[in-house]
Design a protein around this motif. Structure first.
Motif, short mmCIF file in Angstrom:
data_model
loop_
_atom_site.label_atom_id
_atom_site.label_comp_id
_atom_site.label_asym_id
_atom_site.label_seq_id
_atom_site.Cartn_x
_atom_site.Cartn_y
_atom_site.Cartn_z
N ILE A 35 0.84 -1.19 0.00
CA ILE A 35 0.00 0.00 0.00
C ILE A 35 0.88 1.24 0.00
CG2 ILE A 35 -1.72 1.30 1.33
CD1 ILE A 35 -2.70 -1.41 2.40
N PRO A 36 0.66 2.17 -0.93
CA PRO A 36 1.48 3.39 -0.98
C PRO A 36 1.43 4.15 0.35
CG PRO A 36 0.13 3.18 -2.94
CD PRO A 36 -0.35 2.11 -2.00
N GLY A 37 2.58 4.58 0.81
CA GLY A 37 2.65 5.34 2.04
C GLY A 37 2.69 4.50 3.30
N ASP A 38 2.54 3.19 3.15
CA ASP A 38 2.58 2.30 4.32
C ASP A 38 3.24 0.99 3.90
OD1 ASP A 38 2.22 0.81 6.57
OD2 ASP A 38 0.13 1.36 6.87
N GLU A 39 4.54 0.97 3.91
CA GLU A 39 5.30 -0.17 3.40
C GLU A 39 5.10 -1.44 4.21
OE1 GLU A 39 7.07 -0.28 0.50
OE2 GLU A 39 6.06 1.63 0.20
N ASP A 40 4.50 -1.32 5.41
CA ASP A 40 4.29 -2.49 6.24
C ASP A 40 2.97 -3.20 5.94
OD1 ASP A 40 6.69 -2.08 7.61
OD2 ASP A 40 5.74 -0.71 9.04
N ARG A 41 2.12 -2.59 5.12
CA ARG A 41 0.81 -3.18 4.82
C ARG A 41 0.69 -3.51 3.35
NH1 ARG A 41 -3.32 0.64 5.58
NH2 ARG A 41 -4.80 -1.08 5.39
N THR A 42 -0.06 -4.57 3.07
CA THR A 42 -0.29 -4.98 1.69
C THR A 42 -1.78 -5.16 1.45
OG1 THR A 42 -0.07 -7.34 2.24
CG2 THR A 42 1.93 -6.18 1.52
N SER A 43 -2.14 -5.23 0.18
CA SER A 43 -3.53 -5.46 -0.20
C SER A 43 -3.53 -6.34 -1.44
CB SER A 43 -4.23 -4.13 -0.50
OG SER A 43 -5.62 -4.31 -0.66
N GLU A 44 -4.59 -7.09 -1.63
CA GLU A 44 -4.64 -8.03 -2.75
C GLU A 44 -5.37 -7.49 -3.97
OE1 GLU A 44 -4.39 -12.44 -0.64
OE2 GLU A 44 -6.30 -11.75 -1.48
N VAL A 45 -4.86 -7.88 -5.12
CA VAL A 45 -5.52 -7.64 -6.40
C VAL A 45 -5.88 -9.01 -6.97
CG1 VAL A 45 -5.31 -6.73 -8.74
CG2 VAL A 45 -4.21 -5.53 -6.83
N LYS A 46 -7.13 -9.18 -7.34
CA LYS A 46 -7.59 -10.47 -7.86
C LYS A 46 -7.99 -10.32 -9.33
CE LYS A 46 -11.16 -14.00 -7.06
NZ LYS A 46 -12.30 -14.41 -6.19
N VAL A 47 -7.54 -11.24 -10.16
CA VAL A 47 -7.85 -11.22 -11.59
C VAL A 47 -8.44 -12.57 -11.98
CG1 VAL A 47 -6.98 -10.87 -13.92
CG2 VAL A 47 -5.93 -9.64 -12.01
N ARG A 48 -9.55 -12.52 -12.72
CA ARG A 48 -10.13 -13.76 -13.22
C ARG A 48 -10.51 -13.60 -14.69
NH1 ARG A 48 -15.87 -14.76 -10.39
NH2 ARG A 48 -14.48 -15.02 -8.60
N PHE A 49 -10.46 -14.71 -15.40
CA PHE A 49 -10.83 -14.74 -16.82
C PHE A 49 -11.94 -15.77 -17.03
CE2 PHE A 49 -6.59 -12.96 -17.05
CZ PHE A 49 -6.61 -12.12 -18.15
N THR A 50 -12.80 -15.49 -18.00
CA THR A 50 -13.81 -16.48 -18.40
C THR A 50 -13.83 -16.61 -19.92
OG1 THR A 50 -15.64 -14.88 -18.56
CG2 THR A 50 -15.27 -15.93 -16.42
N GLU A 51 -14.24 -17.79 -20.36
CA GLU A 51 -14.42 -18.05 -21.80
C GLU A 51 -15.91 -18.21 -22.09
OE1 GLU A 51 -11.19 -20.70 -23.76
OE2 GLU A 51 -11.54 -21.56 -21.77
N LEU A 52 -16.39 -17.55 -23.13
CA LEU A 52 -17.78 -17.69 -23.54
C LEU A 52 -17.92 -18.93 -24.43
CD1 LEU A 52 -17.57 -14.80 -22.49
CD2 LEU A 52 -19.10 -14.07 -24.31
N PRO A 53 -19.08 -19.57 -24.43
CA PRO A 53 -19.27 -20.82 -25.18
C PRO A 53 -19.45 -20.57 -26.68
CG PRO A 53 -21.30 -20.25 -24.08
CD PRO A 53 -20.28 -19.24 -23.62
N VAL A 54 -18.36 -20.55 -27.41
CA VAL A 54 -18.39 -20.27 -28.84
C VAL A 54 -19.32 -21.23 -29.57
CG1 VAL A 54 -17.02 -20.23 -30.96
CG2 VAL A 54 -16.09 -19.26 -28.84
N SER A 55 -19.21 -22.52 -29.30
CA SER A 55 -19.99 -23.51 -30.05
C SER A 55 -21.49 -23.35 -29.85
CB SER A 55 -19.57 -24.93 -29.64
OG SER A 55 -19.83 -25.15 -28.27
#
Length: 204
Positions: A68-88
């Motif tokens: 976390i900016p300004g507080d080097e002793d603390r962290t925070s999570e970023v979560k990323v997810r992907f999905t695929e649409l059913p082409v068929s």
């Protein structure tokens, strides 16, 4: 304001706000427009709402631990997810249906801050340019307000500006995954054409 325009505007607002506040709606919050209860719209096509269902997750969720900016002793999570649409299953929908159902012309990343969508666009994809095949997968990035600075969140809390800091963290993975998903979609369309399931259809 004409009745026809009013009706179109209301429908547009319902869709947009249903997407922006989908997590709140799923949590049970009652939001109404002109007494009509707002329904969620999931751009990942995973959870119930006014959207279609049928997408599947691609890979495992990516979790990044960021200081976390300004507080080097603390962290925070970023979560990323992907999905695929059913082409068929959805490829033979008409182009009008694909646009109406938010399949085509909607490639991009949904940016979620504290369970509210604050932006949607082609973010953190590096040199990967957006193509029609990219309509067939989705991405969602979520984070908490303590990372507003590194995500370039504007003062209105309704937009982000890509920062060099987060570009350096996310682009190496997201660009690679985006290219892989684009190629998977491309191969699926090639296979459908081989068996004459798409004799006259365009991909978008």
């Amino acid at each position: 304001m004409s009745f026809k325009y009013h009706k179109i505007l209301t429908k547009h607002l319902q869709l947009e706000l249903g997407r922006v506040f989908r997590y709140a709606i799923w949590a049970g919050v009652d939001i109404r427009i002109e007494r009509e209860k707002l329904k969620a719209f999931d751009p990942l096509f995973l959870r119930p709402g006014v959207n279609l269902l049928g997408a599947v997750g691609y890979g495992t969720d990516l979790i990044y631990t960021v200081r976390i900016p300004g507080d080097e002793d603390r962290t925070s999570e970023v979560k990323v997810r992907f999905t695929e649409l059913p082409v068929s299953i959805w490829a033979n929908l008409t182009n009008d249906e694909k646009r109406r159902l938010q399949i085509s012309k909607c490639a991009g990343v949904s940016v979620i801050r504290s369970n509210r969508e604050i932006d949607y666009g082609w973010f953190f994809m590096g040199e990967k340019r957006k193509e029609n095949y990219d309509d067939w997968w989705r991405c969602e990035i979520s984070f908490q307000p303590d990372l507003d600075e590194v995500f370039g969140v504007t003062h209105t809390k309704q937009e982000i500006k890509e920062t060099e800091f987060m570009l350096g963290i996310l682009v190496p993975d997201l660009e690679q995954i985006a290219r892989a998903l684009n190629n998977r979609v491309r191969l699926q369309f090639i296979e459908l054409k081989k068996i004459d399931l798409l004799p006259f259809q365009r991909i978008n």
